[in-house]
Every structure is written in structure tokens, then in C-alpha cells.
Design a protein around this motif. Structure first.
Motif, PDB file in Angstrom:
ATOM      1  N   MET A   1       0.840  -1.162   0.000  1.00 26.59           N
ATOM      2  CA  MET A   1       0.000   0.000   0.000  1.00 26.59           C
ATOM      3  C   MET A   1       0.885   1.224   0.000  1.00 26.59           C
ATOM      4  O   MET A   1       1.819   1.324   0.767  1.00 26.59           O
ATOM      5  N   GLN A   2       0.546   2.142  -0.874  1.00 26.69           N
ATOM      6  CA  GLN A   2       1.358   3.340  -1.003  1.00 26.69           C
ATOM      7  C   GLN A   2       0.757   4.441  -0.158  1.00 26.69           C
ATOM      8  O   GLN A   2      -0.434   4.676  -0.181  1.00 26.69           O
ATOM      9  N   ARG A   3       1.583   5.099   0.547  1.00 29.27           N
ATOM     10  CA  ARG A   3       1.144   6.206   1.379  1.00 29.27           C
ATOM     11  C   ARG A   3       1.325   7.507   0.645  1.00 29.27           C
ATOM     12  O   ARG A   3       2.272   7.682  -0.082  1.00 29.27           O
ATOM     13  N   LEU A   4       0.368   8.387   0.882  1.00 29.25           N
ATOM     14  CA  LEU A   4       0.519   9.730   0.318  1.00 29.25           C
ATOM     15  C   LEU A   4       1.470  10.498   1.200  1.00 29.25           C
ATOM     16  O   LEU A   4       1.354  10.467   2.421  1.00 29.25           O
ATOM     17  N   SER A   5       2.338  11.157   0.555  1.00 30.66           N
ATOM     18  CA  SER A   5       3.243  11.972   1.351  1.00 30.66           C
ATOM     19  C   SER A   5       2.567  13.275   1.706  1.00 30.66           C
ATOM     20  O   SER A   5       1.623  13.705   1.052  1.00 30.66           O
ATOM     21  N   SER A   6       3.014  13.895   2.687  1.00 30.97           N
ATOM     22  CA  SER A   6       2.430  15.153   3.119  1.00 30.97           C
ATOM     23  C   SER A   6       2.692  16.260   2.116  1.00 30.97           C
ATOM     24  O   SER A   6       2.059  17.285   2.146  1.00 30.97           O
ATOM     25  N   SER A   7       3.631  16.029   1.196  1.00 30.95           N
ATOM     26  CA  SER A   7       3.902  17.046   0.182  1.00 30.95           C
ATOM     27  C   SER A   7       2.884  17.000  -0.952  1.00 30.95           C
ATOM     28  O   SER A   7       2.794  17.903  -1.743  1.00 30.95           O
ATOM     29  N   GLN A   8       2.105  15.934  -1.063  1.00 28.39           N
ATOM     30  CA  GLN A   8       1.058  15.807  -2.067  1.00 28.39           C
ATOM     31  C   GLN A   8      -0.299  16.019  -1.385  1.00 28.39           C
ATOM     32  O   GLN A   8      -0.831  15.099  -0.772  1.00 28.39           O
ATOM     33  N   PRO A   9      -0.846  17.223  -1.504  1.00 26.14           N
ATOM     34  CA  PRO A   9      -2.111  17.483  -0.821  1.00 26.14           C
ATOM     35  C   PRO A   9      -3.254  16.717  -1.498  1.00 26.14           C
ATOM     36  O   PRO A   9      -3.237  16.498  -2.694  1.00 26.14           O
ATOM     37  N   MET A  10      -4.252  16.293  -0.715  1.00 22.59           N
ATOM     38  CA  MET A  10      -5.424  15.616  -1.270  1.00 22.59           C
ATOM     39  C   MET A  10      -6.294  16.647  -1.973  1.00 22.59           C
ATOM     40  O   MET A  10      -6.507  17.737  -1.456  1.00 22.59           O
ATOM     41  N   ARG A  11      -6.779  16.288  -3.123  1.00 19.44           N
ATOM     42  CA  ARG A  11      -7.593  17.220  -3.901  1.00 19.44           C
ATOM     43  C   ARG A  11      -9.057  17.023  -3.534  1.00 19.44           C
ATOM     44  O   ARG A  11      -9.612  15.950  -3.670  1.00 19.44           O
ATOM     45  N   ARG A  12      -9.735  18.098  -3.114  1.00 21.20           N
ATOM     46  CA  ARG A  12     -11.150  18.057  -2.791  1.00 21.20           C
ATOM     47  C   ARG A  12     -11.857  19.112  -3.614  1.00 21.20           C
ATOM     48  O   ARG A  12     -11.448  20.251  -3.649  1.00 21.20           O
ATOM     49  N   GLY A  13     -12.984  18.731  -4.263  1.00 27.22           N
ATOM     50  CA  GLY A  13     -13.790  19.687  -5.010  1.00 27.22           C
ATOM     51  C   GLY A  13     -13.217  19.987  -6.382  1.00 27.22           C
ATOM     52  O   GLY A  13     -12.350  19.300  -6.901  1.00 27.22           O
ATOM     53  N   PHE A  14     -13.736  21.068  -6.949  1.00 25.88           N
ATOM     54  CA  PHE A  14     -13.344  21.466  -8.296  1.00 25.88           C
ATOM     55  C   PHE A  14     -12.516  22.727  -8.238  1.00 25.88           C
ATOM     56  O   PHE A  14     -12.689  23.573  -7.349  1.00 25.88           O
ATOM     57  N   SER A  15     -11.697  22.871  -9.231  1.00 21.05           N
ATOM     58  CA  SER A  15     -10.901  24.099  -9.288  1.00 21.05           C
ATOM     59  C   SER A  15     -11.775  25.244  -9.801  1.00 21.05           C
ATOM     60  O   SER A  15     -12.851  25.027 -10.372  1.00 21.05           O
ATOM     61  N   LEU A  16     -11.348  26.440  -9.610  1.00 18.86           N
ATOM     62  CA  LEU A  16     -12.088  27.617 -10.062  1.00 18.86           C
ATOM     63  C   LEU A  16     -12.272  27.579 -11.575  1.00 18.86           C
ATOM     64  O   LEU A  16     -13.346  27.914 -12.092  1.00 18.86           O
ATOM     65  N   VAL A  17     -11.289  27.154 -12.311  1.00 20.42           N
ATOM     66  CA  VAL A  17     -11.373  27.081 -13.772  1.00 20.42           C
ATOM     67  C   VAL A  17     -12.456  26.082 -14.192  1.00 20.42           C
ATOM     68  O   VAL A  17     -13.257  26.365 -15.089  1.00 20.42           O
ATOM     69  N   GLU A  18     -12.529  24.945 -13.529  1.00 25.54           N
ATOM     70  CA  GLU A  18     -13.539  23.952 -13.871  1.00 25.54           C
ATOM     71  C   GLU A  18     -14.952  24.484 -13.611  1.00 25.54           C
ATOM     72  O   GLU A  18     -15.857  24.302 -14.424  1.00 25.54           O
ATOM     73  N   VAL A  19     -15.128  25.160 -12.505  1.00 27.42           N
ATOM     74  CA  VAL A  19     -16.435  25.740 -12.183  1.00 27.42           C
ATOM     75  C   VAL A  19     -16.809  26.803 -13.215  1.00 27.42           C
ATOM     76  O   VAL A  19     -17.951  26.854 -13.695  1.00 27.42           O
ATOM     77  N   LEU A  20     -15.882  27.651 -13.609  1.00 31.10           N
ATOM     78  CA  LEU A  20     -16.148  28.694 -14.602  1.00 31.10           C
ATOM     79  C   LEU A  20     -16.483  28.094 -15.965  1.00 31.10           C
ATOM     80  O   LEU A  20     -17.342  28.615 -16.684  1.00 31.10           O
ATOM     81  N   VAL A  21     -15.854  27.009 -16.332  1.00 33.06           N
ATOM     82  CA  VAL A  21     -16.150  26.353 -17.600  1.00 33.06           C
ATOM     83  C   VAL A  21     -17.579  25.810 -17.588  1.00 33.06           C
ATOM     84  O   VAL A  21     -18.339  25.978 -18.547  1.00 33.06           O
ATOM     85  N   ILE A  23     -20.103  26.899 -15.756  1.00 33.74           N
ATOM     86  CA  ILE A  23     -21.000  28.067 -15.794  1.00 33.74           C
ATOM     87  C   ILE A  23     -21.091  28.623 -17.207  1.00 33.74           C
ATOM     88  O   ILE A  23     -22.178  28.972 -17.680  1.00 33.74           O
ATOM     89  N   ALA A  24     -19.994  28.691 -17.913  1.00 32.59           N
ATOM     90  CA  ALA A  24     -19.992  29.196 -19.286  1.00 32.59           C
ATOM     91  C   ALA A  24     -20.815  28.287 -20.202  1.00 32.59           C
ATOM     92  O   ALA A  24     -21.572  28.766 -21.047  1.00 32.59           O
ATOM     93  N   ILE A  25     -20.699  26.987 -20.030  1.00 32.99           N
ATOM     94  CA  ILE A  25     -21.463  26.041 -20.854  1.00 32.99           C
ATOM     95  C   ILE A  25     -22.957  26.212 -20.586  1.00 32.99           C
ATOM     96  O   ILE A  25     -23.766  26.262 -21.524  1.00 32.99           O
ATOM     97  N   ILE A  26     -23.327  26.335 -19.326  1.00 34.42           N
ATOM     98  CA  ILE A  26     -24.741  26.536 -18.976  1.00 34.42           C
ATOM     99  C   ILE A  26     -25.257  27.842 -19.564  1.00 34.42           C
ATOM    100  O   ILE A  26     -26.368  27.903 -20.096  1.00 34.42           O
ATOM    101  N   ALA A  27     -24.469  28.904 -19.509  1.00 40.25           N
ATOM    102  CA  ALA A  27     -24.884  30.196 -20.060  1.00 40.25           C
ATOM    103  C   ALA A  27     -25.091  30.112 -21.571  1.00 40.25           C
ATOM    104  O   ALA A  27     -26.059  30.671 -22.107  1.00 40.25           O
ATOM    105  N   VAL A  28     -24.218  29.413 -22.268  1.00 39.41           N
ATOM    106  CA  VAL A  28     -24.350  29.257 -23.720  1.00 39.41           C
ATOM    107  C   VAL A  28     -25.611  28.462 -24.050  1.00 39.41           C
ATOM    108  O   VAL A  28     -26.387  28.835 -24.944  1.00 39.41           O
TER     109      VAL A  28
END
Length: 187
Positions: A1-21, A23-28
Motif C-alpha cells: 500500500m502506497q502512502r501519500l506523502s504530506s507534500s502531495q495534498p489531497m484534492r477536494r472539489g473542483f478548481s475555479l477554472v472547472e467551475v467557470l467552464v 457556468i460558461a457552458i450553462i450560459a451558452v
């Protein structure tokens, strides 16, 4: 089993760019569908107006067949005043017994106007105050008050005489010059 190092943060949620994309698709998509939905709503309103006009025309015909005269005595082939139209509707609905002795409702299928649009507007009790279009306007009516089986159409529509009709009913759309939203019972 591989452990995550503390230097690799866990990713939670979406990035701001993904959310904006997203929103743009919905607006179009909304911008594309708005004109289509708007046209469908307008067409639906026009068909509601046509159904109301045909129901009133049928009510006038049925009343005439029942009694041999119109639900209001006008004596001419002129457009009814709004007060005459209201009196006629109340007679057709059986609210006044002077011309409709049996009290029969010849326009029972007409709906009540929701939010002041598309149907009958009632005042005190069962008395009808007006008949409004789906655009919030008024219907206009000419009866064959001379009983000669012909009515001259309003000048706005031409200068011909309509034969074989006991009434002419019409209304306009949101904008009076919108030819596609004008409803007539004789054309």
C-alpha cells in the motif's frame, strides 16, 4: 500500500477554472434555448386566444340557435363597446335573465383569467367584468345586428363584407403590428 506523502495534498472539489467552464457552458445553452422557448410560449398564447375567440363565437351561435336573437341588442353591425361586450358575456353566461330566460351558460368552457390574462375576469359575485387575451389585451366583437347575414369587416383588416357569419371576433398580440399574433374568426 502506497502512502501519500504530506507534500502531495489531497484534492477536494473542483478548481475555479472547472467551475467557470461549467457556468460558461450553462450560459451558452441558456442563450441558445431562450429564443426557442420564447417562440413556443408566444405560439401557445396565440392558440389560447384562438380557442377563446372560437368559444365565444360558438356561444353566440348556440345562443342564437336557442333564442333566435343575439345575446345583446345592438341594431347595427358596429364593433361592440367594452360595456356592451361585458353585458353580452354576462348574458351568454346566464348571469342575466332578461335575454337568457333559461339561464343557460353558453360559454361554460371559458377559463377564468389567471393573473389578468387569458380568459374571463370576474367582478362581484358571478358577474363578468371583461374577457382578456393571453397578452393582457381585449377581444373585439362585431355582431350581425342588422340580421342580414353579412358583416363588413373592420377597416384594419380590409374592406370586404363577410357573408354567412353572425359575429366577427378578433384580438391582437403583445404588439398590435405583429401580423402573426392577430387572431380573427373569419379569415
Amino acid at each position: 500500500m502506497q502512502r501519500l506523502s504530506s507534500s502531495q495534498p489531497m484534492r477536494r472539489g473542483f478548481s475555479l477554472v472547472e467551475v467557470l467552464v461549467v457556468i460558461a457552458i450553462i450560459a451558452v445553452l441558456a442563450a441558445i434555448s431562450y429564443p426557442i422557448a420564447s417562440k413556443m410560449i408566444k405560439k401557445s398564447n396565440i392558440e389560447k386566444n384562438r380557442a377563446i375567440a372560437m368559444t365565444v363565437e360558438r356561444g353566440i351561435e348556440d345562443f342564437y340557435d336557442e333564442y333566435g336573437y343575439f345575446p345583446i341588442d345592438v341594431g347595427t353591425d358596429e364593433e361592440l363597446l367594452q360595456s356592451q361586450l361585458v353585458d353580452m358575456l354576462n348574458t351568454l353566461a346566464g348571469n342575466t335573465k332578461d335575454l337568457n330566460a333559461k339561464g343557460k351558460n353558453f360559454i361554460s368552457s371559458l377559463a377564468d383569467a389567471a393573473n389578468g390574462r387569458s380568459g374571463l375576469v370576474y367582478g362581484s359575485g358571478d358577474n363578468i367584468d371583461s374577457l382578456v387575451t393571453s397578452f393582457g389585451g381585449q377581444f373585439s366583437i362585431i355582431l350581425d345586428g342588422t340580421y342580414d347575414n353579412q358583416i363588413k369587416e373592420p377597416s384594419r383588416f380590409g374592406d370586404t363584407t363577410v357573408k354567412g357569419k353572425r359575429s366577427l371576433i378578433w384580438c391582437f398580440g403583445e404588439e398590435a403590428d405583429d401580423e402573426n399574433a392577430i387572431i380573427t374568426t373569419w379569415q
